[in-house]
Scaffold this motif. Structure first.
Motif, mmCIF file in Angstrom:
data_model
loop_
_atom_site.group_PDB
_atom_site.id
_atom_site.type_symbol
_atom_site.label_atom_id
_atom_site.label_comp_id
_atom_site.label_asym_id
_atom_site.label_seq_id
_atom_site.Cartn_x
_atom_site.Cartn_y
_atom_site.Cartn_z
ATOM 1 N N LEU A 154 -0.882 2.696 -23.169
ATOM 2 C CA LEU A 154 -1.039 2.620 -21.721
ATOM 3 C C LEU A 154 -0.806 1.183 -21.240
ATOM 4 N N ILE A 177 2.563 -5.354 -9.480
ATOM 5 C CA ILE A 177 2.769 -5.400 -8.036
ATOM 6 C C ILE A 177 3.283 -6.786 -7.711
ATOM 7 N N THR A 178 4.321 -6.839 -6.954
ATOM 8 C CA THR A 178 4.856 -8.141 -6.595
ATOM 9 C C THR A 178 4.134 -8.666 -5.361
ATOM 10 N N LEU A 207 -1.366 -4.491 -13.615
ATOM 11 C CA LEU A 207 -2.569 -3.668 -13.703
ATOM 12 C C LEU A 207 -2.936 -3.344 -15.149
ATOM 13 N N ILE A 256 -11.489 1.604 -9.631
ATOM 14 C CA ILE A 256 -11.095 2.542 -10.687
ATOM 15 C C ILE A 256 -12.307 2.911 -11.534
ATOM 16 N N LEU A 292 -13.814 6.644 -11.929
ATOM 17 C CA LEU A 292 -13.915 7.310 -13.230
ATOM 18 C C LEU A 292 -15.358 7.712 -13.517
ATOM 19 N N ILE A 306 11.122 11.097 0.971
ATOM 20 C CA ILE A 306 10.413 12.070 0.133
ATOM 21 C C ILE A 306 9.205 12.614 0.880
ATOM 22 N N LYS A 307 8.531 11.720 1.589
ATOM 23 C CA LYS A 307 7.339 12.120 2.325
ATOM 24 C C LYS A 307 7.674 13.180 3.369
ATOM 25 N N VAL A 353 -5.895 13.791 -8.655
ATOM 26 C CA VAL A 353 -6.181 12.385 -8.420
ATOM 27 C C VAL A 353 -7.640 12.155 -8.127
ATOM 28 N N LEU A 409 -3.518 11.914 3.547
ATOM 29 C CA LEU A 409 -2.403 10.969 3.472
ATOM 30 C C LEU A 409 -1.430 11.142 4.637
ATOM 31 N N MET A 461 2.679 12.490 -6.235
ATOM 32 C CA MET A 461 1.953 11.826 -5.158
ATOM 33 C C MET A 461 2.876 11.551 -3.975
ATOM 34 N N GLN A 462 4.103 11.226 -4.282
ATOM 35 C CA GLN A 462 5.057 10.981 -3.191
ATOM 36 C C GLN A 462 5.276 12.248 -2.378
ATOM 37 N N LEU A 479 2.509 10.146 -0.187
ATOM 38 C CA LEU A 479 2.246 8.751 -0.512
ATOM 39 C C LEU A 479 3.556 7.977 -0.380
ATOM 40 N N GLU A 480 3.536 6.894 0.351
ATOM 41 C CA GLU A 480 4.743 6.080 0.509
ATOM 42 C C GLU A 480 4.770 5.045 -0.603
ATOM 43 N N PRO A 522 1.444 -5.618 0.008
ATOM 44 C CA PRO A 522 0.907 -5.652 -1.355
ATOM 45 C C PRO A 522 -0.444 -4.959 -1.476
ATOM 46 N N ARG A 530 -0.037 -1.378 -1.533
ATOM 47 C CA ARG A 530 0.563 -0.971 -2.789
ATOM 48 C C ARG A 530 -0.472 -0.933 -3.899
ATOM 49 N N LEU A 531 -1.380 -1.886 -3.854
ATOM 50 C CA LEU A 531 -2.447 -1.905 -4.852
ATOM 51 C C LEU A 531 -3.263 -0.626 -4.745
ATOM 52 N N MET A 583 -1.304 2.184 -6.162
ATOM 53 C CA MET A 583 -1.255 2.115 -7.616
ATOM 54 C C MET A 583 -2.545 2.666 -8.199
ATOM 55 N N ILE A 584 -3.650 2.384 -7.520
ATOM 56 C CA ILE A 584 -4.931 2.891 -8.009
ATOM 57 C C ILE A 584 -4.923 4.413 -7.987
ATOM 58 N N LEU A 585 -4.369 4.977 -6.921
ATOM 59 C CA LEU A 585 -4.297 6.447 -6.825
ATOM 60 C C LEU A 585 -3.499 7.043 -7.987
ATOM 61 N N LEU A 645 -2.960 5.422 -10.885
ATOM 62 C CA LEU A 645 -3.564 4.991 -12.141
ATOM 63 C C LEU A 645 -4.705 5.893 -12.585
ATOM 64 N N ILE A 646 -5.452 6.400 -11.619
ATOM 65 C CA ILE A 646 -6.612 7.216 -12.007
ATOM 66 C C ILE A 646 -6.185 8.456 -12.795
ATOM 67 N N LEU A 688 -3.469 8.842 -14.354
ATOM 68 C CA LEU A 688 -2.794 8.382 -15.574
ATOM 69 C C LEU A 688 -3.820 8.031 -16.645
#
Ligand SMILES: Nc1ncnc2c1ncn2[C@@H]1O[C@H](COP(=O)(O)OP(=O)(O)OP(=O)(O)O)[C@@H](O)[C@H]1O
Ligand SMILES: Nc1ncnc2c1ncn2[C@@H]1O[C@H](COP(=O)(O)OP(=O)(O)OP(=O)(O)O)[C@@H](O)[C@H]1O
Ligand SMILES: [Mg+2]
Ligand SMILES: [Mg+2]
Lengths: 192, 570, 283
Positions: free
Chosen positions: A28, A38-39, A48, A175, A179, B371-372, B390, B404, C182-183, C187-188, C196, C199-200, C203-205, C207-208, C210
């Motif tokens: 992972l 993330i940029t 991450l 997170i 969890l 896509i949305k 999720v 969303l 998700m898209q 989700l955009e 950013p 986006r974070l 990513m969390i959405l 990541l969970i 995953l």
């Protein structure tokens, strides 16, 4: 629940589950190194992947977390192809051990125990761990192995620490909470 | 010589330490050496749990409380060890992907031998031998990433063959296989049993597919208890099969619909050997009288795929694919493993965009939409539910899409209540997603797409691993959505029953090409297509040929008659 | 699948590929020790040349390697420049040389010693990189596992590495699938359209699920391993580890000699410190 002795928690239980858990953690880690960054601004990347050792620590204990983080970093470097950077991998292992010590202070993601007290301790371990690992350990090893300017190595280490702290706090806390929440309500269910 | 028991459960009760109630209750079950046993039962009834008691994962990996006794080959499991048991019981787990732990086919087959620290020279001939047995000897160097589901299943099978284990245990071996691959798997299991003379235990929902080769006994579990233990013929002729909501084989359904009263003497467990003579006239007269004429309707095209190519890196997954989808269509997308069905679905949703050709939604090239935006009109339910979930609570999961998309609170409440009720999840809405079974999770994902009220829903294997009751529920629900609201539904499926019962049209894929697009009964009576796409003739086809009817006409009549009957009931 | 294909999962055809895992890992370990122990040009340069020959002999896909080499060289040059900016006299400690070649300001000077030191340091870093690259490209994960075991690590460590490689493709495919679903649900994910911080959150959405699916596997995989006797004995053999052949014996001699040399070099360096510090400098 029986209380496990501290020594046992520190070492972890090296059964098949733990081994697979560490391995999956490493996989992972490698995947997130590639996808999960993330940029921010134009050239700073927040990865991450650093969340992984925290989770492995929460599930299996600090030593597995250290292994997952250290080896994960080596493998990520391998796959990325930029060779071995022992200095950084050692720093990562140290960091993994510190941030993966959730069980030591009583947080238990598996059983949904992660409240405000734990969040605060977690935040402290993150800050202390990052600074110690990247701000001190890594530069020392860089100096020993590759020679060079301690000042620069330390500066690089601090930049890494700060971005790492941001990831582990801003992304890590939600997170971990999510969890834990998932696992917490899994008992004594009734249909309504 | 009387057969000796090899699996013996006596008053066996097991409770997972995380559960309040026992999952297995008072099991009394004896399986004899050399027997082939099928375990049936609704999802969540404890089949896998029972299997884990046999292979030793319970109690060695799952903590819990055991009462009573479970003896494998004469030894009490709780006094044995998982290593000793693994020499007696070979298990192929429900998830063949997770089971593939080696880095190559050869490495995976050798896994048990490696753990025995067997020298490499000794290992090689053994691996080759096992691989040959399952027909994978030419793939020894292949990596798991490039194998199809069926091939992985074969490898798992080869991996447990070295010790000549006494018991082979299969947990839903067919769930992800295309029909022909499923037949091959059942054949393979049969051959191995004959060659090695071992005991075989199969857990599976697809009764008809397992009965393709003879089975000695069927055990029916419900809610952790054994409710039936009989021969296939007895089971097929009894009422239990209907009462307990198990799906009847298609040919039996056809016979019963025509009013034939099938008895044990007819040997109904296999369509090829069954005694049909006395039902022939009755069947012919019933099915010839079914009125199959349909009113012509004008169809409005909603989606058009035109000459689309798509490649992953260098691998061409779709090659000049074209088809149209009309409003309120019910379409089955069928074809072999790896043919490009899921890829086509992702393409329709705009997740993947065509390399060549175009996709039109209501006549507009969909490259104009994000896509949305497409997602609000076309809902995609993925094959593996765990990848869609999720949120931790079922209700939150179902509402996520709406949140969303910034819908109002009242609308969200209304939509999710309807969706949850229709998927039979309302009483569990506040449960965490992590505690419900695989089948229930699948329903959660369907509910979360339904809540968004899409015009087109694409379901990727909606019924894999589902029991018949849940299956019927979901399918009739989807059917009512289609009938009452004109929602277009696409099923990607390996299940020919589903295609026959619930869809009008089938689009067939083979190796990235669309090789057929026609009504279901015509596709299923076209031998060329069936062969190319790894489908298999349904038992209706065999039944028709045996009684001398034309298969195409027979299948069509059956479909019409079956639907009519179903609609009368509801 | 982006970027994850430097390491081969199956054995290649060339000379180095055909060596056994044990040989590759042991050779690599001694070479790493070798490259780290000194700053001497006569020690580093031959290895650099040999490792480049090694890479070429492996017939790599240049398309994959080229961006990597460019990246690593650029980073290292940047590093060297930073070192110089931080302390233009950083070579002094090692070389004892203060001959000024150029002087931009009083502070920013280029001395001969510094130039020499930084060049050697760059070479050292690049040698470590090229040696690792040759190693990575020649080995498969199972050979790596077998090789680690031969170094005396417990075989469970090797297994960890193997399993990790086994599941990297699966997990990255999961990642893609989750992102996709998700898209579809609104989700955009377009990096350009979101800030950013947004986006974070997204990513969390992703990541969970995953994390959950990834660790959900653990039970299944460890069951499958338990059922096939993992951890049964103290030792384990490897299907993909070839027995020792002639070439392996030759390399065995080579890495033994290197190890002896390293031991001599380090120990003699401790007993009578080289002056100035591990440094061979031709004035
Ligand atoms: N590890 C576990 N811990 C606690 N409860 C479990 C565990 N595994 C299964 N259960 C519970 O035991 C019950 C039976 O599960 P099991 O997996 O045996 O069902 P199954 O008959 O195999 O279903 P399916 O057909 O969906 O695979 C379920 O209600 C499930 O919630
Ligand atoms: N992300 C990907 N990258 C590379 N190749 C892929 C990817 N996804 C699928 N493929 C390949 O594309 C082909 C078509 O895959 P697809 O998933 O569409 O098959 P499918 O018809 O849905 O099969 P199944 O019935 O087994 O689900 C396969 O050969 C597969 O290996
Ligand atoms: Mg099951
Ligand atoms: Mg598919």
């Amino acid at each position: 629940m029986k209380k496990e002795s501290i020594g046992k928690i520190l070492l972890g239980k090296w059964d098949t589950r733990t081994i697979v858990g560490v391995a999956i953690g490493i996989a992972l880690f490698a995947v997130l190194m590639v996808y999960g960054s993330i940029t921010v601004f134009t050239n700073t990347n927040l990865s991450l992947a650093m969340i992984v050792p925290v989770i492995v620590g929460g599930l299996f204990g600090p030593l597995p977390a250290a292994l997952a983080c250290g080896v994960g970093n080596v493998l990520a470097d391998l796959i990325g192809g930029w060779g071995f950077w022992f200095d950084w991998s050692i720093g990562n292992a140290v960091l993994g051990f510190i941030v993966g010590s959730l069980k030591l202070y009583g947080a238990n993601i598996d059983e949904g125990v992660f409240d405000v007290k734990h969040i605060i301790i977690y935040a402290v371990t993150v800050v202390v761990g990052s600074i110690f690992a990247f701000g001190i350990i890594t530069p020392i090893f860089t100096k020993i192995i590759f020679g060079g300017e301690l000042k620069i190595s330390i500066a690089q280490g601090w930049v890494a620490s700060v971005s790492n702290i941001i990831v582990l706090l801003v992304a890590g806390i939600p997170i971990l909470k999510a969890l834990a929440a998932r696992n917490a309500r899994g008992r004594d269910l009734t249909k309504e | 010589m009387s057969k000796s028991p090899i699996v013996e459960f006596k008053d066996f009760t097991f409770r997972y330490s995380t559960q309040r109630e026992p999952t297995l209750k008072n099991i009394n079950l004896t399986i004899y050496e050399g027997e082939k046993v099928l375990i049936l039962g609704p999802s969540g009834c404890g089949k896998s749990t029972l299997a884990n008691c046999i292979n030793g994962l319970i109690p060695f990996s799952y903590p819990g409380e055991i009462q009573g006794s479970c003896k494998i080959a004469g030894n009490e499991t709780s006094n044995s060890s998982i290593f000793n048991l693994s020499a007696v019981v070979g298990t192929v787990l429900q998830d063949s992907d997770a089971q593939f732990v080696g880095l190559s086919v050869g490495g995976d087959i050798a896994y048990a031998l490696e753990n025995d620290n067997m020298p490499r020279e000794e290992m090689l001939p053994r691996v080759l031998n096992s691989a040959t047995l399952v027909g994978m000897h030419e793939f020894l160097e292949h990596v798991p990433y490039n194998l199809s589901g069926g091939q992985k299943q074969r490898v798992s099978l080869a991996g447990i063959m070295h010790d000549h284990v006494k018991i082979l245990l299969f947990d839903e071996p067919l769930a992800a296989l295309d029909p022909q691959m499923g037949n091959q798997a059942i054949d393979l299991i049969d051959q191995i049993q004959k060659n090695n003379n071992c005991t075989v235990i199969i857990i599976e929902h697809r009764l008809e597919d397992v009965l393709y080769r003879p089975v000695d006994r069927i055990i029916l579990l419900e809610d952790g208890q054994i409710v039936a233990d009989m021969t296939p013929n007895e089971l097929l002729c009894s009422n239990i099969i209907v009462e307990k909501g198990i799906r009847e084989p298609l040919y039996l359904q056809a016979l019963k619909m025509a009013g034939c009263n099938v008895t044990i003497e007819d040997n109904p467990c296999n369509v090829f050997n069954m005694n049909l003579e006395k039902y022939k006239d009755q069947l012919i007269s019933y099915y010839s009288s079914v009125d199959t004429s349909k009113p012509e309707e004008d169809k409005e095209v909603v989606l058009e795929v035109k000459n689309v190519d798509f490649s992953y890196d260098k691998f061409k997954a779709l090659d000049d694919v074209s088809f149209t989808i009309n409003k309120a269509d019910k379409i089955a997308i069928v074809g072999k493993n790896g043919a490009g069905k899921s890829t086509a679905a992702k393409l329709i949703c705009g997740i993947l965009r065509p390399d060549k050709g175009e996709v039109l939604i209501d006549g507009v090239n969909y490259l104009n939409y994000s896509i949305k935006e497409i997602g609000q009109r076309i809902g995609y339910v993925m094959q593996n539910p765990n990848q869609m979930l999720v949120k931790d609570i079922i209700k939150d999961e179902v509402s996520l899409g709406l949140v969303l998309n910034n819908k109002s609170e009242a609308e969200i409440e209304k939509n999710i209540e309807a969706a949850l009720k229709k998927c039979d999840l309302w009483p569990m809405r506040n449960w965490p997603v992590s505690v419900v079974s695989y089948g229930q999770r699948k329903r959660v994902t369907i509910a979360s797409i339904l809540a968004m009220n899409p015009e087109i829903i694409i379901l990727d294997e909606p019924t894999a691993g589902q029991d018949y009751r849940v299956y019927t529920e979901i399918m009739s629900f989807l059917e009512s959505l289609n009938r009452d609201f004109g929602i277009t539904i696409l099923f990607i499926t390996h299940d020919m029953h589903l295609a026959i019962e619930y869809t009008d049209r089938a689009i067939v894929f083979a190796d990235g090409q669309c090789i057929g697009d026609d009504s279901v009964f015509r596709i299923l009576s076209d031998n060329d297509i069936i062969e190319q796409a790894n489908l298999k003739q349904t038992s209706l086809y065999s039944l028709a040929t045996r009684i001398g009817l034309e298969p195409e006409k027979f299948i069509e009549s059956f479909i019409v008659a079956e639907r009519r009957k179903r609609h009368e009931k509801s | 699948m982006k970027n994850l294909n430097i390491i081969n999962l199956t054995k290649g055809e060339t000379f180095l590929h055909q060596l056994s895992g044990t040989t590759k890992v042991r050779l690599f370990a001694t070479l790493m020790l070798y490259v780290m122990m000194s700053f001497d040009l006569p020690i580093i340069l031959p290895l650099f040349i040999f490792s480049i020959i090694g890479i070429i002999s492996l017939k790599p896909s240049w398309k994959v390697i080229k961006p990597l080499v460019i990246f690593v060289v650029a980073i290292n040059i940047l590093n060297v420049v930073l070192y110089w900016l931080a302390n233009p006299l950083c070579g002094l400690e090692y070389t004892g040389d203060q001959t000024i070649l150029f002087a931009y300001t009083d502070y920013l000077v280029v001395t001969k010693g510094t130039l020499w030191f930084l060049t050697i340091r760059l070479l050292k870093m690049l040698t470590a990189f090229s040696t690792s690259l040759a190693f990575i490209m020649s080995i498969t994960p199972s050979e790596l596992a077998a090789g680690l075991t031969s170094l005396g690590f417990p075989y469970k460590l090797g297994s960890i590495v193997e399993i990790a490689f086994r599941y990297i493709p699966d997990i990255s495919r999961d990642y893609e699938n989750i992102a996709v679903s998700m898209q579809c649900r609104g989700l955009e994910l377009d990096a350009k359209k979101t800030k950013p911080i947004e986006r974070l959150k997204q990513m969390i959405l992703i990541l969970i699920p995953l994390i959950v699916t990834s660790f959900d596997r653990v039970g299944n995989i460890s069951n499958a391993m338990d059922l096939r006797g993992f951890g049964k004995g103290k030792k384990r053999s490897y299907y993909s580890e070839y027995p020792e052949r002639k070439n392996d014996k030759i390399f065995k001699l080579i890495y033994c000699l290197i190890t002896i040399f390293c031991a001599y070099y380090i120990i003699s360096g401790i007993i009578t410190p080289r002056d100035p510090k591990m440094w061979l400098y031709w004035r």
